[in-house]
Design an enzyme around this catalytic site. Sequence first.
Site, PDB file in Angstrom:
ATOM      1  N   ASP A  88      41.337  44.874  32.681  1.00 40.83           N
ATOM      2  CA  ASP A  88      42.438  45.312  33.538  1.00 40.83           C
ATOM      3  C   ASP A  88      42.959  44.121  34.337  1.00 40.83           C
ATOM      4  OD1 ASP A  88      39.914  45.314  34.975  1.00 40.83           O
ATOM      5  OD2 ASP A  88      40.999  46.168  36.676  1.00 40.83           O
ATOM      6  N   GLU A 150      38.132  46.667  37.307  1.00 40.66           N
ATOM      7  CA  GLU A 150      37.604  45.716  38.290  1.00 40.66           C
ATOM      8  C   GLU A 150      38.591  45.501  39.415  1.00 40.66           C
ATOM      9  OE1 GLU A 150      36.524  42.187  40.460  1.00 40.66           O
ATOM     10  OE2 GLU A 150      38.389  42.476  39.364  1.00 40.66           O
TER      11      GLU A 150
HETATM   12  N1  BES Z   1      37.990  37.468  39.464  1.00 40.43           N
HETATM   13  C1  BES Z   1      38.245  37.986  40.779  1.00 40.43           C
HETATM   14  C2  BES Z   1      37.252  37.568  41.815  1.00 40.43           C
HETATM   15  C3  BES Z   1      37.039  36.098  41.972  1.00 40.43           C
HETATM   16  C4  BES Z   1      38.048  35.178  41.771  1.00 40.43           C
HETATM   17  C5  BES Z   1      35.798  35.665  42.319  1.00 40.43           C
HETATM   18  C6  BES Z   1      37.798  33.829  41.901  1.00 40.43           C
HETATM   19  C7  BES Z   1      35.563  34.338  42.474  1.00 40.43           C
HETATM   20  C8  BES Z   1      36.559  33.429  42.259  1.00 40.43           C
HETATM   21  C9  BES Z   1      38.329  39.488  40.720  1.00 40.43           C
HETATM   22  O1  BES Z   1      39.104  39.929  39.634  1.00 40.43           O
HETATM   23  C10 BES Z   1      39.015  39.985  41.957  1.00 40.43           C
HETATM   24  O2  BES Z   1      40.184  39.730  42.091  1.00 40.43           O
HETATM   25  N2  BES Z   1      38.329  40.709  42.819  1.00 40.43           N
HETATM   26  C11 BES Z   1      38.982  41.363  43.906  1.00 40.43           C
HETATM   27  C12 BES Z   1      38.186  42.549  44.283  1.00 40.43           C
HETATM   28  C13 BES Z   1      38.920  43.789  44.449  1.00 40.43           C
HETATM   29  C14 BES Z   1      40.236  44.006  43.865  1.00 40.43           C
HETATM   30  C15 BES Z   1      38.119  45.003  44.736  1.00 40.43           C
HETATM   31  C16 BES Z   1      39.164  40.443  45.093  1.00 40.43           C
HETATM   32  O3  BES Z   1      38.404  39.488  45.299  1.00 40.43           O
HETATM   33  O4  BES Z   1      40.128  40.664  45.835  1.00 40.43           O
HETATM   34 MN    MN Z   2      38.639  38.959  37.900  1.00 39.49          MN
HETATM   35 MN    MN Z   3      41.235  39.644  40.169  1.00 37.53          MN
END
Ligand code: BES
Ligand code: MN
Ligand code: MN
Length: 447
Positions: A88, A150
């Site tokens: 996603d 995710e």
């Molecule tokens: N891949 C990211 C998280 C990430 C990016 C971790 C770069 C470390 C380095 C993930 O897809 C993400 O965007 N997570 C969200 C969480 C949420 C939508 C619940 C975030 O961090 O905002």
């Molecule tokens: Mn991600």
């Molecule tokens: Mn992300």
Amino acid sequence: MSGIAERVRAVLPAVRADLENLVRIESVWADPARRAEVHRSAATVAELLSAAGFAQVQIVAEGGAPAVIAHHPAPPGAPTVLLYAHHDVQPEGDRAAWASAPFEPTERDGRLYGRGAADDKAGIAVHLAAFRAHHGEPPVGVTVFVEGEEESGSPSLGRILAAHRDALAADVIVLADSDNWSVEVPALTVSLRGLVDCEVEVSTLEHGLHSGLWGGAVPDALAALVRLLASLHDDDGDVAVAGLHRAEPGRAFPDYPAERLRTEAGLLDGVREIGSGPIPQRLWAEPAITVIGIDTTPIAASSNTLIPSARAKISLRVAPGGDAAEHLAALRRHLQDNAPWGARVTVTDGELGQPYAIAATGPVYDAARSAFRRAWGAEPVDMGMGGSIPFLAEFAAAFPDAAILVTGVEDPATRAHSVDESLHLGVLERAAIAEALLLAELGAARR
Ligand code: BES
Ligand code: MN
Ligand code: MN
């Protein structure tokens, strides 16, 4: 370099074509109108894994988005490695602001542009490349798990883990969903911040009022909301909410000069960084508060009216070691205690994701560092991350004996979640070689 690197390079053009087809699918789970697209992307991922030679491939859902689980059995005595990614993507935002259409993958200057080209369809591409480079016969068992929600906080992941526990059980878990230190230097992600959010509504009046007749003696809700939001930071830009956790100043944080932050983040000339202390400490080990949206009268509909109520959505990153639920409670308390002029404040709790930190010592981490070193020709950096992978703590709790590796295909210029998201194609190649080498090393180690 090794034959494996050559084999990854040989499969990469086909993998890249598969990645481009995935980017063409608008798998935005957060948009109810595009859920069919998420089902189509799950089906496409399942087909790709079947074609790559996985013996068992299934699409599963537990009341949420479809996820794909593919399994290749371990040779006798060899460990099983779970490779995670998500199919996603975040909404594309303002389509017109993209230099090329968000769902039409486009190469410019060695980067592949498109929503999800990096976050996290590139993670799927890396897993495919590593498996194909081993000609479908890696020296370890491989389970690929590609989740579909995710970016919505993985609400049904706990149920998927429970319902498919045996299918997902592994000795090593590799989550390819994080960042690298630079396009030349890889990172092993050793901590992530948690994430909570809430909506706050501020009300001052039973109804709107003429701003000339009443302004000056009667407070409007927007002014009250703005003052309340301003109280979340002090004058230096440090978070000013009481009771939030700050992690101990970093065990050997790498040097990250303010100049580099300014350039990579695109800070405008004259705009200062906020907070205090070393930059890695601020980004990885301290809380951060962002106002991510406001509902009020848009300018086009504005008139000389005192606005009776207004709302904002606030997100709070939780430093490793902090508890997400306690942080949400602290934020709620701050909002309720700091309303100016006796304004009425209603807080509605939102998402809750725990932070995570990994010790990153032991044979699996040594094997990963060695694979990174060989694939990238550079020493990997142990890096904290300001972003969040909220289910990580759940995963670790479900499989307490597994070694968890957080890797990734992003780089500081990726602009995940923003317009013009892109993947560095050199990083894709190096990340794929590293993962293929890791499978080989874990197979050779035979625990
Ligand atoms: N891949 C990211 C998280 C990430 C990016 C971790 C770069 C470390 C380095 C993930 O897809 C993400 O965007 N997570 C969200 C969480 C949420 C939508 C619940 C975030 O961090 O905002
Ligand atoms: Mn991600
Ligand atoms: Mn992300």
